[in-house]
Motif scaffolding. Structure first.
Motif, PDB file in Angstrom:
ATOM      1  N   GLN A  66       0.877  -1.049  -0.093  1.00 28.98           N
ATOM      2  CA  GLN A  66       0.123  -0.036  -0.098  1.00 28.98           C
ATOM      3  C   GLN A  66       0.925   1.353  -0.041  1.00 28.98           C
ATOM      4  OE1 GLN A  66      -2.355  -0.643   3.523  1.00 28.98           O
ATOM      5  NE2 GLN A  66      -0.543  -0.051   4.973  1.00 28.98           N
ATOM      6  N   VAL A  67       0.188   2.460  -0.299  1.00 28.47           N
ATOM      7  CA  VAL A  67       0.863   3.491  -0.386  1.00 28.47           C
ATOM      8  C   VAL A  67       0.270   4.510   0.262  1.00 28.47           C
ATOM      9  CG1 VAL A  67       1.841   5.443  -1.848  1.00 28.47           C
ATOM     10  CG2 VAL A  67       1.891   3.142  -2.779  1.00 28.47           C
ATOM     11  N   GLY A  68       0.941   5.347   1.255  1.00 27.45           N
ATOM     12  CA  GLY A  68       0.378   6.134   2.127  1.00 27.45           C
ATOM     13  C   GLY A  68       0.420   7.640   1.759  1.00 27.45           C
ATOM     14  N   TRP A  69      -0.314   8.664   2.204  1.00 23.42           N
ATOM     15  CA  TRP A  69      -0.561   9.923   2.093  1.00 23.42           C
ATOM     16  C   TRP A  69      -0.962  10.719   3.224  1.00 23.42           C
ATOM     17  CZ3 TRP A  69      -1.172  12.155  -3.529  1.00 23.42           C
ATOM     18  CH2 TRP A  69      -1.521  13.426  -3.399  1.00 23.42           C
ATOM     19  N   HIS A  70      -0.210  11.654   3.636  1.00 22.49           N
ATOM     20  CA  HIS A  70      -0.875  12.714   4.722  1.00 22.49           C
ATOM     21  C   HIS A  70      -0.866  14.022   4.113  1.00 22.49           C
ATOM     22  CE1 HIS A  70       0.071   9.696   8.031  1.00 22.49           C
ATOM     23  NE2 HIS A  70       1.114   9.277   6.836  1.00 22.49           N
ATOM     24  N   CYS A  71      -1.919  14.779   4.583  1.00 24.59           N
ATOM     25  CA  CYS A  71      -2.246  15.975   4.537  1.00 24.59           C
ATOM     26  C   CYS A  71      -3.164  16.771   5.377  1.00 24.59           C
ATOM     27  CB  CYS A  71      -2.884  16.187   3.038  1.00 24.59           C
ATOM     28  SG  CYS A  71      -4.403  15.756   2.882  1.00 24.59           S
ATOM     29  N   ASN A 108      -6.286  21.472   3.263  1.00 25.21           N
ATOM     30  CA  ASN A 108      -5.722  21.363   1.780  1.00 25.21           C
ATOM     31  C   ASN A 108      -6.406  20.469   1.102  1.00 25.21           C
ATOM     32  OD1 ASN A 108      -3.760  21.213  -0.329  1.00 25.21           O
ATOM     33  ND2 ASN A 108      -2.085  20.595   0.786  1.00 25.21           N
ATOM     34  N   THR A 109      -7.442  21.128   0.579  1.00 23.81           N
ATOM     35  CA  THR A 109      -8.466  20.390  -0.226  1.00 23.81           C
ATOM     36  C   THR A 109      -8.024  19.914  -1.466  1.00 23.81           C
ATOM     37  OG1 THR A 109     -10.241  21.892   0.730  1.00 23.81           O
ATOM     38  CG2 THR A 109     -10.754  20.465  -1.374  1.00 23.81           C
ATOM     39  N   GLY A 110      -7.025  20.552  -2.149  1.00 18.60           N
ATOM     40  CA  GLY A 110      -6.431  20.141  -3.583  1.00 18.60           C
ATOM     41  C   GLY A 110      -5.790  18.765  -3.284  1.00 18.60           C
ATOM     42  N   SER A 111      -4.939  18.637  -2.296  1.00 18.00           N
ATOM     43  CA  SER A 111      -4.004  17.673  -1.979  1.00 18.00           C
ATOM     44  C   SER A 111      -4.829  16.321  -1.929  1.00 18.00           C
ATOM     45  CB  SER A 111      -3.328  17.860  -0.925  1.00 18.00           C
ATOM     46  OG  SER A 111      -2.565  16.610  -0.365  1.00 18.00           O
ATOM     47  N   TRP A 112      -6.086  16.392  -1.032  1.00 15.86           N
ATOM     48  CA  TRP A 112      -6.755  15.004  -0.704  1.00 15.86           C
ATOM     49  C   TRP A 112      -7.713  14.858  -1.842  1.00 15.86           C
ATOM     50  CZ3 TRP A 112     -11.883  15.849  -0.040  1.00 15.86           C
ATOM     51  CH2 TRP A 112     -12.258  17.086   0.732  1.00 15.86           C
ATOM     52  N   LYS A 113      -8.227  15.789  -2.723  1.00 16.32           N
ATOM     53  CA  LYS A 113      -9.009  15.546  -3.610  1.00 16.32           C
ATOM     54  C   LYS A 113      -8.145  14.931  -4.815  1.00 16.32           C
ATOM     55  CE  LYS A 113     -13.002  18.461  -3.424  1.00 16.32           C
ATOM     56  NZ  LYS A 113     -13.949  19.331  -3.987  1.00 16.32           N
ATOM     57  N   SER A 114      -6.891  15.380  -5.075  1.00 13.60           N
ATOM     58  CA  SER A 114      -6.046  14.575  -5.912  1.00 13.60           C
ATOM     59  C   SER A 114      -5.936  13.228  -5.521  1.00 13.60           C
ATOM     60  CB  SER A 114      -4.740  15.224  -5.953  1.00 13.60           C
ATOM     61  OG  SER A 114      -4.738  16.679  -6.535  1.00 13.60           O
ATOM     62  N   ALA A 115      -5.802  12.975  -4.236  1.00 13.65           N
ATOM     63  CA  ALA A 115      -5.725  11.688  -3.845  1.00 13.65           C
ATOM     64  C   ALA A 115      -6.712  10.730  -4.081  1.00 13.65           C
ATOM     65  CB  ALA A 115      -5.155  11.533  -2.281  1.00 13.65           C
ATOM     66  N   GLU A 116      -7.828  11.165  -3.879  1.00 16.60           N
ATOM     67  CA  GLU A 116      -9.042  10.262  -3.884  1.00 16.60           C
ATOM     68  C   GLU A 116      -9.089  10.121  -5.479  1.00 16.60           C
ATOM     69  OE1 GLU A 116     -12.019  12.626  -2.033  1.00 16.60           O
ATOM     70  OE2 GLU A 116     -11.599  11.996   0.046  1.00 16.60           O
ATOM     71  N   ARG A 117      -8.923  11.080  -6.316  1.00 18.54           N
ATOM     72  CA  ARG A 117      -8.865  10.833  -8.024  1.00 18.54           C
ATOM     73  C   ARG A 117      -8.010   9.793  -8.127  1.00 18.54           C
ATOM     74  NH1 ARG A 117      -7.211  15.141 -12.650  1.00 18.54           N
ATOM     75  NH2 ARG A 117      -7.836  13.920 -14.309  1.00 18.54           N
ATOM     76  N   VAL A 118      -6.830   9.709  -7.698  1.00 21.69           N
ATOM     77  CA  VAL A 118      -5.876   8.545  -8.154  1.00 21.69           C
ATOM     78  C   VAL A 118      -6.364   7.193  -7.434  1.00 21.69           C
ATOM     79  CG1 VAL A 118      -3.423   7.449  -7.575  1.00 21.69           C
ATOM     80  CG2 VAL A 118      -3.838  10.136  -8.036  1.00 21.69           C
ATOM     81  N   GLY A 119      -7.067   7.126  -6.394  1.00 21.88           N
ATOM     82  CA  GLY A 119      -7.573   5.896  -5.727  1.00 21.88           C
ATOM     83  C   GLY A 119      -7.376   5.617  -4.335  1.00 21.88           C
ATOM     84  N   PHE A 120      -6.867   6.499  -3.790  1.00 23.39           N
ATOM     85  CA  PHE A 120      -6.561   6.561  -2.349  1.00 23.39           C
ATOM     86  C   PHE A 120      -7.676   6.701  -1.553  1.00 23.39           C
ATOM     87  CE2 PHE A 120      -2.392   7.894  -3.693  1.00 23.39           C
ATOM     88  CZ  PHE A 120      -1.462   7.342  -2.661  1.00 23.39           C
ATOM     89  N   HIS A 121      -7.808   6.009  -0.314  1.00 18.72           N
ATOM     90  CA  HIS A 121      -8.963   6.188   0.458  1.00 18.72           C
ATOM     91  C   HIS A 121      -9.016   6.474   1.920  1.00 18.72           C
ATOM     92  CE1 HIS A 121     -11.607   3.810  -2.572  1.00 18.72           C
ATOM     93  NE2 HIS A 121     -10.517   3.173  -2.746  1.00 18.72           N
ATOM     94  N   ARG A 122      -9.573   7.256   2.302  1.00 18.73           N
ATOM     95  CA  ARG A 122      -9.440   7.859   3.767  1.00 18.73           C
ATOM     96  C   ARG A 122      -9.384   6.863   4.707  1.00 18.73           C
ATOM     97  NH1 ARG A 122     -12.960  13.142   4.976  1.00 18.73           N
ATOM     98  NH2 ARG A 122     -11.898  13.598   2.944  1.00 18.73           N
ATOM     99  N   ASN A 123      -8.156   6.714   5.348  1.00 14.30           N
ATOM    100  CA  ASN A 123      -7.922   5.562   6.577  1.00 14.30           C
ATOM    101  C   ASN A 123      -8.623   6.185   7.841  1.00 14.30           C
ATOM    102  OD1 ASN A 123      -7.048   3.247   7.461  1.00 14.30           O
ATOM    103  ND2 ASN A 123      -5.208   4.194   8.297  1.00 14.30           N
ATOM    104  N   ARG A 124      -7.986   7.423   8.235  1.00 15.52           N
ATOM    105  CA  ARG A 124      -8.331   7.870   9.401  1.00 15.52           C
ATOM    106  C   ARG A 124      -8.020   9.459   9.508  1.00 15.52           C
ATOM    107  NH1 ARG A 124      -3.684   8.427  12.930  1.00 15.52           N
ATOM    108  NH2 ARG A 124      -1.789   7.873  11.929  1.00 15.52           N
ATOM    109  N   GLU A 125      -8.563  10.291  10.472  1.00 13.47           N
ATOM    110  CA  GLU A 125      -8.247  11.517  10.755  1.00 13.47           C
ATOM    111  C   GLU A 125      -7.654  11.582  12.304  1.00 13.47           C
ATOM    112  OE1 GLU A 125     -10.521  15.858  11.262  1.00 13.47           O
ATOM    113  OE2 GLU A 125     -11.646  14.229  10.540  1.00 13.47           O
TER     114      GLU A 125
END
Length: 296
Positions: A197-202, A206-223
């Motif tokens: 798996q590949v992780g992403w933090h933001c 930073n709406t632009g960051s997490w929307k880009s992540a979701e477009r690629v296929g990332f799923h929100r794991n936690r806040e």
């Protein structure tokens, strides 16, 4: 030492305090270490000017005023994302005129290419120790527009089974899907070469960051939350003032700005402008105009 129950980890991605949170002896030792070594700037990994701290469990939050007295933490809500399958066809999504390629030694030393500042040797060394180590253990892809590197995605850290990535896109080339494309290429490579798996933090803001992540296929794991402290108290007040201004808490913003502006008089104009905005929202025209004059 043989049976640790509390841990403080210092990493280039931020600091983590975890484990038992109610042992008086441990709390006293932590308080002394933070005061004498961390806030003094003697010991650091993530920078000598500030502390970005995550805690687990959340019960640690109630202990922070005891561990770091006289400082109010700035709470930064953050998202953690994970990707196990790429959902974007980056090859067809890349706009005309742009090319995407892997970051390798040839690219990093090419004198004819204009690279972003954080692809410089010094910046890479902050996270990886050396360019050689990054090329051996890390991974990255970038987007070129002619001879200019305009977007990139690189591994911030890696283990055998997981990579966490960060991105950058030059302002003039944003809103074209470049970030999503270069992230998708990077994640695809990681998943095809042993990563589960590949992780992403933001930051949540930073709406632009997490929307880009979701477009690629990332799923929100936690806040979770970063507790941010600038070691210089005046700088902390300025950070608190700016964030309260963004949140619409104008009375609190004005309070922190006034504390900082009163403590010293060598501030950049942006801080006087922030204070003026806070006073204007509160309807105090005289103070707003006075701080605008100071900014001018």
């Amino acid at each position: 030492v043989e049976n640790p129950r509390t841990g403080l980890a210092l990493t280039v991605e931020g600091y983590l305090l975890a484990g038992e949170h109610d042992d008086p002896e441990i709390l006293q030792a932590l308080r002394q270490f933070l005061r004498d070594s961390i806030f003094s700037g003697q010991v650091y990994v993530n920078g000598a000017d500030s502390l970005s701290l995550a805690v687990h469990p959340e019960a640690w939050e109630a202990r922070l005023p005891e561990l770091i007295p006289a400082y109010e933490a700035l709470k930064l809500p953050r998202y953690h994302y994970l990707c196990r399958r790429v959902a974007l066809d980056w090859r067809s999504s890349l706009p005309e005129g742009y090319t995407l390629r892997r970051i390798d030694r040839e690219l990093l030393v090419n004198p004819d290419l204009s690279l972003s500042e954080d692809l410089g040797e010094e910046e890479i060394e902050v996270y990886w120790g050396s360019v050689a180590h990054f090329l051996e253990r890390g991974i990255g892809f970038c987007v070129l527009y002619g001879a200019e590197e305009v977007s990139h995605c690189t591994a911030d850290c890696a283990t055998d089974t997981q990579v966490d990535v960060g991105i950058y896109t030059a302002p003039a080339h944003r809103r074209k899907g470049l970030a999503a494309a270069v992230v998708a290429a990077t994640v695809e490579h990681c998943l095809n070469h042993g990563a589960r798996q590949v992780g992403w933090h933001c930051n949540v803001e930073n709406t632009g960051s997490w929307k880009s992540a979701e477009r690629v296929g990332f799923h929100r794991n936690r806040e979770y939350v970063y507790y941010y402290y600038a070691y210089d108290m005046v700088e902390q007040w300025l950070e608190l003032g700016w964030h309260r201004l963004q949140d619409g808490n104008y009375a609190s913003a004005a309070h922190y700005y006034e504390q900082a502006l009163t403590a010293r008089d060598d501030h950049p104009e942006v801080y006087y402008h922030g204070a003026a905005l806070a006073w204007a929202h509160l309807g105090d025209a005289d103070r707003a105009l006075a701080t605008l004059s100071a900014a001018a």
